[in-house]
Design a protein around this motif. Structure first.
Motif, mmCIF file in Angstrom:
data_model
loop_
_atom_site.group_PDB
_atom_site.id
_atom_site.type_symbol
_atom_site.label_atom_id
_atom_site.label_comp_id
_atom_site.label_asym_id
_atom_site.label_seq_id
_atom_site.Cartn_x
_atom_site.Cartn_y
_atom_site.Cartn_z
ATOM 1 N N ARG A 1 -4.390 5.736 6.979
ATOM 2 C CA ARG A 1 -5.025 6.285 5.774
ATOM 3 C C ARG A 1 -4.675 7.762 5.596
ATOM 4 N NH1 ARG A 1 -8.985 3.093 8.345
ATOM 5 N NH2 ARG A 1 -9.882 1.424 7.050
ATOM 6 N N ALA A 2 -5.054 8.292 4.435
ATOM 7 C CA ALA A 2 -4.818 9.714 4.148
ATOM 8 C C ALA A 2 -5.558 10.609 5.147
ATOM 9 C CB ALA A 2 -5.264 10.033 2.723
ATOM 10 N N SER A 3 -6.669 10.120 5.696
ATOM 11 C CA SER A 3 -7.434 10.885 6.675
ATOM 12 C C SER A 3 -6.743 10.957 8.026
ATOM 13 C CB SER A 3 -8.815 10.245 6.856
ATOM 14 O OG SER A 3 -8.681 8.936 7.409
ATOM 15 N N THR B 1 -2.377 6.433 -5.066
ATOM 16 C CA THR B 1 -3.282 7.053 -4.111
ATOM 17 C C THR B 1 -2.938 6.684 -2.668
ATOM 18 O OG1 THR B 1 -4.881 5.233 -4.077
ATOM 19 C CG2 THR B 1 -5.099 6.873 -5.835
ATOM 20 N N THR C 1 -0.983 6.350 0.956
ATOM 21 C CA THR C 1 -0.150 7.168 1.829
ATOM 22 C C THR C 1 1.231 6.524 1.947
ATOM 23 O OG1 THR C 1 -0.747 5.970 3.836
ATOM 24 C CG2 THR C 1 -2.192 7.789 3.163
ATOM 25 N N SER C 2 2.188 7.287 2.449
ATOM 26 C CA SER C 2 3.528 6.727 2.662
ATOM 27 C C SER C 2 3.478 5.566 3.647
ATOM 28 C CB SER C 2 4.478 7.815 3.170
ATOM 29 O OG SER C 2 4.005 8.366 4.388
ATOM 30 N N SER C 3 2.591 5.657 4.620
ATOM 31 C CA SER C 3 2.421 4.574 5.588
ATOM 32 C C SER C 3 1.908 3.308 4.901
ATOM 33 C CB SER C 3 1.449 5.009 6.682
ATOM 34 O OG SER C 3 1.134 3.933 7.537
ATOM 35 N N GLU C 4 0.935 3.469 4.013
ATOM 36 C CA GLU C 4 0.392 2.317 3.283
ATOM 37 C C GLU C 4 1.429 1.713 2.342
ATOM 38 O OE1 GLU C 4 -4.342 3.533 3.075
ATOM 39 O OE2 GLU C 4 -2.897 4.511 1.732
#
Length: 367
Positions: free
Chosen positions: A88-90, A7, A9-12
């Protein structure tokens, strides 16, 4: 981890990858980070940074250190933003490093409890003193762990990663950053018949701790902090020795961290384990020493290096059924406390710089 990897993001994911690299190569990164402070004194030929007034000429008895409580002198916590915080995804970035850890990489124990914030230290003068004010655990996560992450990212080729780290010119200056003090205690068992000594080591499980997971360390180790949130704990627990007693109970006896201090202050005189520790200290069967103070160059973690020598009958009575695992990792069996064994341990095991420093100082000064 606090979230399912699918779940994220690529950043996370990238943030977690860097944090994993940091955990797996922390010892090597420590040495590299120390190179940024080539003019700073070191503790016992380790990467641990220090100041001349932080290292006593000989081990101090713990009770000879004066503690001063000065909350009115606490400088504000700097609002330092790290450019390495994930998104985040947001599309909303995390606001602090602690927030990111808590949401996507939380260890078992991760709580923003109040701490005693170090404001001043002089252990080399005729009247050694440590001065403290009010702090919080996440203060050091948001600065120190963020700085370690930034350094790791730069080592991996990410440019412009040093937002928090670049703002701290001298990590040994309590005025430049909030300093939460960890008390790192080397526990030594002494056989009164033969004079032989042995010591304990602890492996810090990265799934359970927010700092220095995967490394070996002396035991016990704990942040100098009140035992609970209510204000009555601040004065009652403002003692290096009482803090160490709680850590001994938790890390070597498997005691719960909940001492009931949310309902009432701890009655150390009525607590059987604490009373036995204090009696051994009064009888001379247990002696607690302070060896110095140092700062990790990578994470800025700050450790008061202590050693506790316990006569074998008392040690066996207190810790004869020492737990092999605890809330933060695994306790190893006793090791011979000799210069050769200490050299072997620090050479062959990935250890925190503070643990290496405590071992080297103690084997040189207390043998």
């Amino acid at each position: 981890m606090g979230a399912d990897i699918r779940t994220l993001t690529s950043s996370e994911r990238a943030w977690i990858d860097t944090r994993t690299y940091l955990r797996e190569r922390r010892t090597t990164l420590d040495v590299a980070a120390a190179g940024m402070f080539s003019e700073a004194p070191r503790v016992a030929d380790t990467p641990l940074l220090t100041r001349s007034q932080w290292i006593p000429t000989a081990p101090l008895l713990l009770e000879d250190i004066t503690l001063e409580w000065c909350p009115e002198q606490v400088p504000p916590v700097l609002a330092l933003a790290s450019p390495m915080l994930p998104v985040r995804a947001s599309g909303q970035p995390y606001e602090t490093y602690a927030e990111a850890v808590g949401e996507i990489a939380a260890p078992v124990v991760f709580e923003n409890r109040p701490t005693y914030r170090l404001l001043h230290a002089d252990l080399a003068c005729g009247a050694p003193v440590l001065r403290f004010g009010t702090g919080y655990y996440f203060d050091s996560i948001n600065v120190g762990e963020a700085a370690a992450h930034e350094f790791t990212a730069e080592q991996l080729g990410h440019r412009g990663a040093g937002g928090v780290r670049a703002a701290i010119a001298d990590p040994c200056d309590p005025g430049q950053r909030p300093i939460n003090l960890a008390i790192s205690s080397l526990t030594i068992r002494r056989d009164p018949g033969t004079g032989s000594r042995s010591f304990l080591l602890h492996w810090r499980d990265p799934r359970k701790v927010g700092h220095a997971g995967g490394l070996y360390q002396v035991v016990p180790v704990g942040i100098f902090q009140p035992s609970g949130y209510p204000d009555w704990n601040v004065a009652n627990d403002f003692s290096l020795w009482r803090n160490m007693i709680r850590e001994y109970a938790e890390e070597l006896c498997g005691a719960d961290e909940d001492h009931g201090s949310e309902e009432a202050p701890i009655d150390y005189a009525a607590w059987e384990f604490a009373a036995r520790m204090e009696q051994a200290r009064r009888d001379g069967a247990l002696t607690a020493y302070c060896l110095g103070l140092g700062v990790d160059p990578l994470s800025f973690a700050t450790d008061l290096l202590t050693a506790v020598v316990i006569e074998a009958p008392v040690f066996d009575d207190l810790f004869g059924t020492t737990v092999t695992s605890n809330a933060e990792g695994r306790v190893l069996e006793l090791q011979p406390f000799t210069a050769d064994q200490v050299h072997s341990i620090v050479s062959e095991h990935p250890m925190q710089a503070a643990g290496i420093a405590a071992l080297r100082l103690a084997v040189a000064q207390l043998s």
